[in-house]
Design a protein around this motif. Sequence first.
Motif, short mmCIF file in Angstrom:
data_model
loop_
_atom_site.label_atom_id
_atom_site.label_comp_id
_atom_site.label_asym_id
_atom_site.label_seq_id
_atom_site.Cartn_x
_atom_site.Cartn_y
_atom_site.Cartn_z
N ARG A 95 -2.42 -2.51 8.41
CA ARG A 95 -1.07 -1.95 8.51
C ARG A 95 0.00 -2.96 8.92
O ARG A 95 1.15 -2.84 8.51
CB ARG A 95 -1.06 -0.81 9.54
N GLN A 161 -6.66 2.18 1.91
CA GLN A 161 -6.60 3.26 0.93
C GLN A 161 -5.72 4.43 1.39
O GLN A 161 -5.32 5.26 0.59
CB GLN A 161 -8.02 3.80 0.66
N PRO A 163 -2.45 6.28 2.41
CA PRO A 163 -1.02 6.07 2.16
C PRO A 163 -0.24 5.86 3.46
O PRO A 163 -0.39 6.61 4.42
CB PRO A 163 -0.58 7.37 1.45
N TRP A 164 0.58 4.84 3.47
CA TRP A 164 1.42 4.53 4.63
C TRP A 164 2.42 5.64 4.91
O TRP A 164 2.84 5.86 6.06
CB TRP A 164 2.11 3.20 4.36
N GLU A 165 2.81 6.40 3.86
CA GLU A 165 3.82 7.44 4.03
C GLU A 165 3.35 8.56 4.95
O GLU A 165 4.17 9.21 5.61
CB GLU A 165 4.19 8.04 2.66
N GLY A 276 -6.65 1.48 -4.05
CA GLY A 276 -5.70 2.49 -4.46
C GLY A 276 -4.46 1.90 -5.11
O GLY A 276 -4.22 0.71 -5.09
#
Length: 276
Positions: A95, A161, A163-165, A276
């Motif tokens: 991250r 994999q 999603p950061w959102e 991803g």
Amino acid sequence: MKRKIGWAVITILVLVYALFPVLSILMNSFKSSGDFTEGGQFLPRTWSTENYQMIFFGDAKDLFLPALRNSLGITLIATVIAVVLATLCAYAVARLDFPGKRIVLGAALAISIFPVISIVTPLFNLWRQIGLYDTWLGLIIPYLSLTLPISIYTLSAFFQQIPWELEQAAQVDGATPFQAFRKVIVPLALPGVFTTAIIAFFIAWNDFVYGISLTSTSAARPVPAALAFFTGASQFEEPAGAISAAAIIVTIPVVIIVMLFQRQIVSGLTQGAVKG
């Protein structure tokens, strides 16, 4: 049709190749001492449980049972510590953007394939000096050097994999960064964490070099090292039957874990293998 038959034949050959040694050890565990003396027989001439009685109730009891306890305790502690630390480290690698991130992953991979035997002697001398020789902690720390690097490398792929959102949305709703990590990211990464924990457990459970080099009594000696000290009923008799019985017993936890959690293992491995 021919393709299916071909894959079936290959699968059977691989299974036979992989399971035949285990089956041979299982047969040896039920042989009497006379069967080993005569030799050349795959199946026991007379099925006997004397080898299992020896390791649980007989002469090998004082060697095997403490070693089994040590293996369970040391391996579980090392696995838990490795997974917790690897989860935090892998999350940071996946991250955060910081200098040397690729070096961290490269170093983790390099350490995981580093030959253990090359550091046993200096570690032996150091442990003797600071009082960690022949202790649980004296094995847990080296086991972390085996399990932590591969755990970091494996878990970083799983976190990439996710999603950061999702984490950003949790923080927008009022969650702190740690709360978003604990309540959003970790649950989504559980298949990967679980798979990593099993891999770390297997690595620590099967270690022989550290176990034989950094222990001298039953206070901390694990099962793989303890098997080297098994003796026969006399100096002319090999303890092949007792060693085979002990090997089958220590294999049972591994088989149970794989059978119970095979779906999670497959799910975790396939998730980490797909970008991803």
